[in-house]
Every structure is written in structure tokens, then in C-alpha cells.
Design a protein around this motif. Structure first.
Motif, PDB file in Angstrom:
ATOM      1  N   VAL A   1      40.285  -1.110   1.038  1.00 49.77           N
ATOM      2  CA  VAL A   1      39.381  -0.626   2.304  1.00 49.77           C
ATOM      3  C   VAL A   1      39.196   0.746   2.557  1.00 49.77           C
ATOM      4  N   SER A   2      37.986   1.377   2.228  1.00 43.68           N
ATOM      5  CA  SER A   2      37.985   2.791   2.114  1.00 43.68           C
ATOM      6  C   SER A   2      36.565   3.032   2.550  1.00 43.68           C
ATOM      7  N   PRO A   3      36.087   3.999   3.336  1.00 39.73           N
ATOM      8  CA  PRO A   3      34.780   4.489   3.662  1.00 39.73           C
ATOM      9  C   PRO A   3      33.747   4.575   2.418  1.00 39.73           C
ATOM     10  N   ASP A   4      34.193   5.089   1.410  1.00 37.51           N
ATOM     11  CA  ASP A   4      33.341   5.338   0.331  1.00 37.51           C
ATOM     12  C   ASP A   4      32.888   3.810  -0.559  1.00 37.51           C
ATOM     13  N   VAL A   5      33.859   2.797  -0.297  1.00 31.12           N
ATOM     14  CA  VAL A   5      33.539   1.502  -1.185  1.00 31.12           C
ATOM     15  C   VAL A   5      33.301   0.507  -0.088  1.00 31.12           C
ATOM     16  N   ILE A   6      33.229   0.565   1.151  1.00 32.49           N
ATOM     17  CA  ILE A   6      32.908  -0.651   2.108  1.00 32.49           C
ATOM     18  C   ILE A   6      31.424  -0.712   2.240  1.00 32.49           C
ATOM     19  N   ARG A   7      31.009  -2.145   1.924  1.00 29.25           N
ATOM     20  CA  ARG A   7      29.836  -2.447   1.972  1.00 29.25           C
ATOM     21  C   ARG A   7      28.798  -1.814   0.814  1.00 29.25           C
ATOM     22  N   CYS A   8      29.531  -1.750  -0.344  1.00 26.64           N
ATOM     23  CA  CYS A   8      28.750  -0.861  -1.411  1.00 26.64           C
ATOM     24  C   CYS A   8      27.422  -1.840  -1.711  1.00 26.64           C
ATOM     25  N   GLU A   9      26.414  -1.051  -2.515  1.00 28.10           N
ATOM     26  CA  GLU A   9      25.114  -1.548  -2.997  1.00 28.10           C
ATOM     27  C   GLU A   9      25.188  -2.369  -4.264  1.00 28.10           C
ATOM     28  N   CYS A  10      26.431  -2.103  -4.995  1.00 27.06           N
ATOM     29  CA  CYS A  10      26.338  -2.857  -6.228  1.00 27.06           C
ATOM     30  C   CYS A  10      27.143  -4.118  -6.034  1.00 27.06           C
ATOM     31  N   HIS A  11      27.757  -4.590  -4.892  1.00 30.73           N
ATOM     32  CA  HIS A  11      28.161  -5.896  -4.551  1.00 30.73           C
ATOM     33  C   HIS A  11      27.611  -6.259  -3.240  1.00 30.73           C
ATOM     34  N   ARG A  12      26.423  -6.098  -2.872  1.00 28.40           N
ATOM     35  CA  ARG A  12      25.958  -6.570  -1.630  1.00 28.40           C
ATOM     36  C   ARG A  12      25.986  -7.732  -1.183  1.00 28.40           C
ATOM     37  N   ASP A  13      25.795  -8.575  -2.443  1.00 26.94           N
ATOM     38  CA  ASP A  13      25.765 -10.045  -2.060  1.00 26.94           C
ATOM     39  C   ASP A  13      27.448 -10.830  -1.808  1.00 26.94           C
ATOM     40  N   ARG A  14      28.087 -10.170  -2.056  1.00 24.87           N
ATOM     41  CA  ARG A  14      29.498 -10.491  -2.052  1.00 24.87           C
ATOM     42  C   ARG A  14      30.201 -10.679  -0.802  1.00 24.87           C
ATOM     43  N   ASP A  15      31.230 -11.657  -0.626  1.00 28.05           N
ATOM     44  CA  ASP A  15      31.868 -11.851   0.697  1.00 28.05           C
ATOM     45  C   ASP A  15      33.197 -11.238   0.596  1.00 28.05           C
ATOM     46  N   ASP A  16      33.675 -10.279   0.782  1.00 24.27           N
ATOM     47  CA  ASP A  16      35.132  -9.957   0.603  1.00 24.27           C
ATOM     48  C   ASP A  16      36.023  -9.757   1.756  1.00 24.27           C
ATOM     49  N   VAL A  17      35.399  -9.487   2.869  1.00 26.46           N
ATOM     50  CA  VAL A  17      36.070  -9.513   4.260  1.00 26.46           C
ATOM     51  C   VAL A  17      35.962 -10.766   4.880  1.00 26.46           C
ATOM     52  N   PRO A  18      36.999 -11.364   5.324  1.00 23.31           N
ATOM     53  CA  PRO A  18      36.862 -12.675   6.070  1.00 23.31           C
ATOM     54  C   PRO A  18      36.146 -12.693   7.206  1.00 23.31           C
ATOM     55  N   GLY A  19      35.118 -13.592   7.306  1.00 22.23           N
ATOM     56  CA  GLY A  19      34.512 -13.721   8.628  1.00 22.23           C
ATOM     57  C   GLY A  19      33.474 -12.676   8.977  1.00 22.23           C
ATOM     58  N   LEU A  20      33.240 -11.495   8.104  1.00 22.78           N
ATOM     59  CA  LEU A  20      32.250 -10.546   8.410  1.00 22.78           C
ATOM     60  C   LEU A  20      31.131 -10.364   7.174  1.00 22.78           C
ATOM     61  N   GLY A  21      31.574 -10.898   5.906  1.00 23.55           N
ATOM     62  CA  GLY A  21      30.651 -10.843   4.965  1.00 23.55           C
ATOM     63  C   GLY A  21      30.129  -9.698   4.249  1.00 23.55           C
ATOM     64  N   TYR A  22      31.193  -8.514   4.537  1.00 23.91           N
ATOM     65  CA  TYR A  22      31.132  -7.602   3.978  1.00 23.91           C
ATOM     66  C   TYR A  22      31.696  -7.387   2.413  1.00 23.91           C
ATOM     67  N   ALA A  23      31.151  -6.673   1.499  1.00 22.91           N
ATOM     68  CA  ALA A  23      31.453  -6.461   0.423  1.00 22.91           C
ATOM     69  C   ALA A  23      32.567  -5.233   0.067  1.00 22.91           C
ATOM     70  N   ILE A  24      33.366  -5.295  -0.849  1.00 21.82           N
ATOM     71  CA  ILE A  24      33.920  -4.164  -0.933  1.00 21.82           C
ATOM     72  C   ILE A  24      34.105  -3.668  -2.608  1.00 21.82           C
ATOM     73  N   CYS A  25      33.586  -2.755  -3.036  1.00 23.02           N
ATOM     74  CA  CYS A  25      33.473  -2.249  -4.116  1.00 23.02           C
ATOM     75  C   CYS A  25      34.852  -2.532  -5.228  1.00 23.02           C
ATOM     76  N   ASP A  26      34.677  -2.891  -6.390  1.00 24.14           N
ATOM     77  CA  ASP A  26      35.874  -2.728  -7.100  1.00 24.14           C
ATOM     78  C   ASP A  26      36.314  -1.409  -7.544  1.00 24.14           C
ATOM     79  N   LYS A  27      35.555  -0.256  -7.609  1.00 26.34           N
ATOM     80  CA  LYS A  27      35.923   0.913  -7.715  1.00 26.34           C
ATOM     81  C   LYS A  27      37.018   1.187  -6.562  1.00 26.34           C
ATOM     82  N   ARG A  28      38.072   1.864  -7.051  1.00 28.38           N
ATOM     83  CA  ARG A  28      38.979   2.286  -6.138  1.00 28.38           C
ATOM     84  C   ARG A  28      38.854   3.565  -5.147  1.00 28.38           C
ATOM     85  N   GLY A  29      38.929   3.101  -3.782  1.00 25.55           N
ATOM     86  CA  GLY A  29      38.554   3.868  -2.773  1.00 25.55           C
ATOM     87  C   GLY A  29      39.529   5.369  -2.597  1.00 25.55           C
ATOM     88  N   TYR A  30      38.948   6.256  -2.210  1.00 24.28           N
ATOM     89  CA  TYR A  30      39.732   7.754  -1.874  1.00 24.28           C
ATOM     90  C   TYR A  30      40.909   7.373  -0.931  1.00 24.28           C
TER      91      TYR A  30
END
Length: 721
Positions: free
Chosen positions: A357-386
Motif C-alpha cells: 500500500v503506497s501512494p504511488d501504486v494505489i489505484r494504478c491505471e495498469c490494473h484498474r479492473d483488479r479488486d485488491d483491497v477488500p470491500g473497496l475495489g481498489y487495485a494495487i500495482c505489482d510494482k513495489r511502492g516507495y
């Protein structure tokens, strides 16, 4: 490496390095601090060459050039304008002029790397680690509160020894101590000691007096005093001063030194690149930001002057689901036997690191259709956040330090100095980890993002619910749970043979959620306190007896409140011990009765009745005649300056009065106190102890009245005889 850095008015910089033979200064006259200018939005059609040509003509600009940097973690490298400035004091004003000198609208340009503190900027730009290579020597100077209002001192503590007398004697003692100790750090009870000593020297004609290691500069004022408000709490920031060659730690304006020790401060110095003096007065968020800025610098990312992050679009339903905090199981009010407390180790920081969970990878465009955060539907990029790279080393370091503390404590002859060092470092890192979650939702955070805050809470709720369900399935009953802690007791409806081992369950839950669930403590009993005037449980008020040890864990009740007088705290702890020994409310009331009799007979020392409360606003803005107002009026009469955000200490001498005679300040000669007022406070404290058993304040008063009736009757009968 320099432990402190001084900036002279003519632009020279002094780096001070601590050595075994004293501090050594290295002088530099070629330091040119810099800031950057870039388009606010990526891809904007902005030509920076015209602005560059204007800056090149500015008398305070040394050089300009176009370089390639990333204006944000979510932006690629692009050309930006770098402006080198002749003096560090001109950074802010020249940055403001970027909008005035440019032909573009105000919102088209943004400035970066502007509002850094001076020593931190110098270390960052010059790749300097300000962690001292040698131990730093210290000297403490302090004055009593009665001395803080005048223009001169008649009493001063130097290295623990109190000196009284005329100014010349005090100044001689200070100068002698400086020559003897040659301190790298001056620890002052208030920073105002520095200018006051110089004013005393001038008035007394003591020309040779100096605190400075640099002959040409006595001291510098870095900032004026100010009052601020943070999360509804008023604070006071004293004036800040600098003495060349020595770092200043102002005990009235330091969080980390006050909450930990010098070892804790130095641990954060090495991580944040903020030298000792700046680290000492910095807030938790300020230090966390510095560590993040160091990570950004290593990645070639610029730091925005003002935060302008937009909140991503969310449907109304998602807004509702996201606007929740951590999971809470309401405490089961009452007394519970055989209770175990389980805590997730650094839950929120570990969520950030294990879930990326990092500001630079939360709700990324490259995985916008993925549901990674339970109950919220936010995607988190596979790239390691700062943020993971910022926090993981701190988590690992604190785990190592805690392990070292346990090893040291288990030795037959623990090294107390080593333990103090380790505990200071652990405490400092704890505060950074505590703040990292909330800072993601702070509107002024340099790199925070509200979606990170929401995602962390969502993961935390799922983790705690998973733990609850598994513990209950294993034959344990949850009696309380809040955010990262769960209290359980054996379920009476489950046979002992069918109940699963708690340590085994903790390991299983740890493997399931990927965050360690630790057995924090075993209690013989725990009492959860109800809210005042309600049957519902207070979330953070409880007390319990630690199994196998002669100590209690106390949270939220009077003995843990900073305003509670020592006598009230002492009696409440005595009541806990009496309750533990007898499990009897009557025994606790007997302890209360004894304390009340001591109060009424005048046996309680006045110093044991001192209350300490924070002043929230200037005296003139209060509309009610509270005890604080009475104390502030007395302070004003004595020319004592007490600012909003500071504490005031007093004893209640007559609570029926509405004037300044209601209280006496703690330093005054106090001959009496108001026993009725303190009796009320005692009853309130004992109510906290007995309320889990169903006792209310009125019940306590009724029981006390019963014990007094025979005494009164006996007195009357004796008179008739």
C-alpha cells in the motif's frame, strides 16, 4: 560526519564534526542551495527557457540549468528547471517569484524542494550523513518556572548543580562548565536561557561570556515563538535559537528527546538525515516526511512545495464503505478471569509492506479492473511502492532491537545502560511506525494519499475479523478487540480438551494474514470499564493484573491521565492492589475511606495534590471561570508567561471561589488545600475501579454515608454522657 551545521549571514557554512579531542569546524564558502520548477501537470505545454532567462538575470541567483527529474512518484522523467541560489534565506522568496516572473498562469507551474529545514537541506544536497562518528558530550542548563518571566536569573542549574546569586556569579559558573565539559549539545529547560544569559552578560559588563564555539557569532534566532492547533489540540512552539558549534535541545520543545532519549534521537538522525538539533524539535510527521524525502531523492523524485493531490473518483457506495476506521469489538464490561492479550506486530506498517500500500501504486491505471483491497475495489500495482522501502527497514530494525532487549533482560546481570539505549531506539522507531498510517490521510502530507488510508483500514478490518473467527472456532471467547489487539478468555461452553492451544492458533493466524500475531500478556484478571453514564464499554479504559507478576496494566483511567495529582493516582493504585488481594468492593471502599480521612485531617502533602493541565487559549478568550482561568490569572499577577499549548500546575485551595483565590500555583507557598474538592476526585477515581462491578458514583457515596453515621452517633453519645 558533521553533527551540526551553521549558516552564517555572509553565506559561509560551518560543518562541525565531533572527535575524541573536541569538535572540529570545516568552513565552506561555495554552498549554493537549489530549488526546481516544473509544469504542474504532466504533459503540459510549458516552455521553461523563458523563465530560465529571467532567473539568470536575478542578482540572488548563482546559476540555472535544465535537468531531467521526476516531478512526482507517478510521473516519468522530464526536463525541469533548477535554480541555484546564493544564500539559503532566499530560497522561499525566489520560489514565489517563479509565478510572478513567468508569463504562464499561476496554476501552470509548480516549485519543488522549497520548504526544507536548513541543515536537512544541506545534508540532502551534499549527500552527507549527519550521524556523529564519536559520542556527543552534553551539558544541561535549567531554570525554575519562577525565573522564566524576568530579564535576568537569580537561580540556575548547571549540570545538575543549582547556583544562586548575582548575574556575574551565574555567568562564571556557566562559562566554567562550558570549558570543563566542552559540550557538543546544550540541553536547556527552555531555549530562552540562551538570549537571557547574553542579556545578563551585557548588563553586567561581562564581555568574555559566550556559549558559542565560533568567535564571530554569539547566537542566532531561527524562529519566533508561535501557537498552533493540530487535530483540535492547541500547542505552543517556543522560539528557537542556534549556538554555533553546539546543537541545542530545548526540553520545552522536543518530542523525541522527551519521549525517548538521546540514543532514540540519534537513531532517527541516521535514518532521516536531519542533524541532532533539527531532529530534536521536529514532530513525528516532520521526521517521517524527511525519511520519505530521502527515499524520493534516491529515486530522482522531486518534493512538491504544496500538496495538490486530487482524490480519485469514487461512487457514493464506495465513499460510504471507505469512510470507516479500524474494526472494534465492544468490550464486555465487567471482570474477566484468565485473559490473554494478543497483538498484531506493527499492524498498520506491516499492512503497508505486505500489501504494497503506497501512494504511488494505489489505484494504478495498469490494473484498474483488479479488486485488491477488500470491500473497496481498489487495485494495487505489482510494482513495489516507495513507502514499502521507507518502512520495511524501520520495521526490521525495531524487531531486531526488541529481540536484543529481550536477550539483555534475560541475562543474569543485565547492562542497564545498554537497555536504556535499546529502549530509546525502539521507542523512537515505534513513534514513526505509529504515525505512518495516519499521515497517509493528512491533507498536508508531502506524499500521502487518502486512498492509502482507506485501504489500510480495509485490510485491518479483514485481518482482525479473520483472527476473531479463528480464535472463536478454536474455543476462545473474545471479550474485547480494537484495531490491532484482541483479548480472549477460555470459552466456558467448550471443554478444555477441545480447546486449541493459543500459541498454535496465533502461529496459524500469522501464516494466514502474513503479519505476526504475538502473545502480548496473560492476565489473572482484567476489568473493562463502562463509559460514564452508560452501560456501554469504554474502548480504551481497562485495568488488569499480569499473571505471575506483581504489577498491573492500566489504560485510560485516572492513574494514566497526565492531569491526575500524584495522591489520587497513588490511592487508585492502592485500591487496585486491595481489590486484587480481596476481590471485595468493600475493601476498596475501606481504602477510599482511609484516603478521605487523610485528606480531611490535612495529612496529605500539598505537592501530592498538584494538578497539571494544558492551556488551550489566551486568558482573555476564556468565558468561564475555570480552575485553569484562576491559575492563569495568578500567573499573570506574578508576570509568569504561560502560552496556549503549555501546561500550568496548581493546587485547588478553595473550589467554591470564582476568583484567582480558587487555586495556588505549584511553586507558591501553599498552606492549605480544599479537601472537599479532592474527595470528589478520589470518589471519581474509585468509581473507575468499581464500575466494572456495577458500582456507580451514587452507590459509593451512599456506602460512604453509612460508614459515617456511626461515627457521628458515637460523637453525639459521648457528648451526652
Amino acid at each position: 560526519m558533521p553533527f551540526t551545521i551553521d549558516f552564517l549571514d555572509d553565506g559561509r557554512v560551518l560543518e562541525w564534526e565531533a572527535t575524541a579531542n573536541g569538535a572540529i569546524a570545516t568552513e565552506h564558502d561555495d554552498y549554493t542551495p537549489r530549488f526546481y520548477v516544473a509544469p504542474r501537470d504532466p504533459g503540459a505545454d510549458v516552455d521553461l527557457t523563458s523563465l530560465q532567462s529571467v532567473y539568470e538575470q536575478h542578482p540572488n541567483v548563482v546559476a540555472t540549468e535544465m535537468v531531467v527529474r521526476r516531478p512526482g512518484f507517478r510521473r516519468d522523467e522530464e526536463p525541469v528547471l533548477v535554480v541555484d541560489v546564493e544564500h539559503i534565506d532566499r530560497i522561499t522568496s525566489l520560489s514565489r517569484q517563479a509565478r510572478q516572473l513567468s508569463a504562464y498562469p499561476v496554476g501552470d507551474l509548480a516549485c519543488f524542494n522549497v520548504d526544507f529545514s536548513r541543515e536537512f537541506r544541506y545534508c540532502l544536497e551534499n549527500e552527507i550523513d549527519p550521524m556523529p562518528a564519536s559520542d556527543l558530550s552534553t551539558l544541561r542548563l535549567s531554570v525554575p518556572v519562577t525565573e522564566t518571566s524576568g530579564e535576568t536569573y537569580t537561580e540556575l542549574s548547571v549540570a545538575g548543580d543549582t547556583v544562586t546569586g548575582p548575574p556575574a556569579d551565574l555567568l562564571t559558573t556557566v562559562q566554567t562548565a562550558l570549558e570543563e565539559h566542552d559540550p557538543d549539545i546544550l540541553i536547556c529547560s527552555t531555549s530562552e536561557i540562551i538570549p537571557t544569559l547574553y542579556e545578563m552578560a551585557a548588563a553586567a559588563g561581562v564581555d568574555e561570556f559566550t556559549l558559542s564555539r565560533w568567535p564571530d557569532v554569539a547566537y542566532q534566532q531561527l524562529a519566533s515563538r508561535s501557537t498552533y492547533s493540530s487535530y483540535g489540540r492547541v500547542g505552543h512552539s517556543p522560539a528557537r535559537y542556534n549556538v554555533p558549534g553546539r546543537a541545542i535541545v530545548d526540553e520545552s520543545n522536543t518530542f523525541f528527546y522527551g519521549e525517548t532519549n538521546l540514543d532514540g534521537v540519534l537513531d532517527l538522525v541516521s535514518r532521516s538525515k536531519k542533524p541532532v538539533q533539527e531532529l530534536a524539535w521536529a514532530s513525528i510527521g516532520n521526521v517521517l516526511t524527511a525519511i520519505q524525502i530521502c527515499e524520493a531523492h534516491d529515486r530522482g523524485v522531486l518534493v512538491p512545495w504544496n500538496s495538490w493531490r486530487h482524490e480519485f473518483y469514487k461512487p457514493v457506495g464506495t465513499l460510504h464503505d471507505a469512510d470507516r476506521g479500524g474494526f472494534i469489538f465492544a468490550p464486555d464490561v465487567g471482570l474477566h478471569e484468565d485473559v490473554h492479550e494478543l497483538d498484531f506486530s506493527s499492524l498498520y506498517p506491516n499492512i503497508i509492506c505486505t500489501r504494497n500500500v503506497s501512494p504511488d501504486v494505489i489505484r494504478c491505471e495498469c490494473h484498474r479492473d483488479r479488486d485488491d483491497v477488500p470491500g473497496l475495489g481498489y487495485a494495487i500495482c505489482d510494482k513495489r511502492g516507495y513507502l514499502v522501502d521507507v518502512l520495511q527497514p524501520i520495521i526490521d530494525a525495531r524487531d531486531d532491537i526488541k529481540a536484543a532487549i529481550r536477550r539483555e533482560q534475560q541475562r543474569d546481570d543485565p547492562d542497564e545502560e545498554r537497555l536504556e539505549e535499546l529502549e530509546g531506539r525502539s521507542g523512537a522507531l515505534k513513534w514513526i511506525l505509529v504515525a505512518c498510517f495516519g499521515y497517509q490521510g493528512f491533507s498536508n502530507a508531502k506524499f500521502g494519499r487518502i486512498e492509502c488510508h482507506e485501504a489500510i483500514n480495509a485490510f485491518a478490518r479483514e485481518i482482525l475479523l479473520t483472527a476473531k473467527q479463528r480464535l472463536e472456532a478454536g474455543g476462545w471467547r473474545v471479550v474485547h478487540g480494537i484495531v490491532d489487539s484482541i483479548w480472549v478468555t477460555p470459552d466456558p461452553d467448550v471443554d478444555d480438551d477441545d480447546r486449541e492451544d493459543l500459541e498454535t492458533l496465533a502461529i496459524e493466524i500469522t501464516e494466514s494474514v502474513e503479519i505476526r500475531l504475538e502473545h502480548e500478556a496473560h492476565y489473572e484478571w482484567v476489568a473493562f470499564v463502562p463509559q460514564r453514564g452508560s452501560d456501554a464499554g469504554a474502548l480504551t479504559k481497562y485495568f488488569g493484573k499480569v499473571a505471575g507478576k506483581d504489577k498491573f496494566k492500566i489504560r485510560g483511567i485516572e492513574a494514566r491521565q497526565r492531569s491526575t495529582p500524584p495522591f489520587i493516582e497513588e490511592v487508585q493504585r492502592e485500591c487496585l492492589e486491595r481489590f486484587d488481594a480481596t476481590r471485595s468492593a468493600e475493601a476498596v471502599l475501606g481504602c477510599l475511606q482511609d484516603a478521605i480521612e487523610r485528606l480531611r485531617s490535612g495529612e496529605v502533602p500539598v505537592k501530592q495534590l498538584v494538578e497539571r493541565n494544558r492551556v488551550s487559549k489566551p486568558l482573555e478568550e476564556y468565558t468561564q471561570n475555570t480552575q485553569n482561568v484562576a491559575a492563569l490569572k495568578r500567573a499573570r499577577d506574578q508576570d509568569l508567561a504561560v502560552h496556549p499549548g503549555q501546561d500550568i500546575e496548581y493546587v485547588v485551595v478553595d473550589d467554591e471561589k470564582a476568583s484567582r483565590g480558587r487555586v495556588a500555583l505549584a511553586h507558591e507557598e501553599i498552606e492549605s488545600y480544599d479537601p472537599s474538592y479532592y474527595e470528589t476526585e478520589l470518589v471519581r477515581a474509585v468509581e473507575s475501579v468499581l464500575s466494572p462491578l456495577g458500582w456507580s458514583r451514587s452507590d459509593i457515596h451512599q456506602e460512604l454515608a453509612k460508614t459515617r453515621v456511626p461515627e457521628l452517633t458515637a460523637f453525639t453519645d459521648a457528648g451526652n454522657n
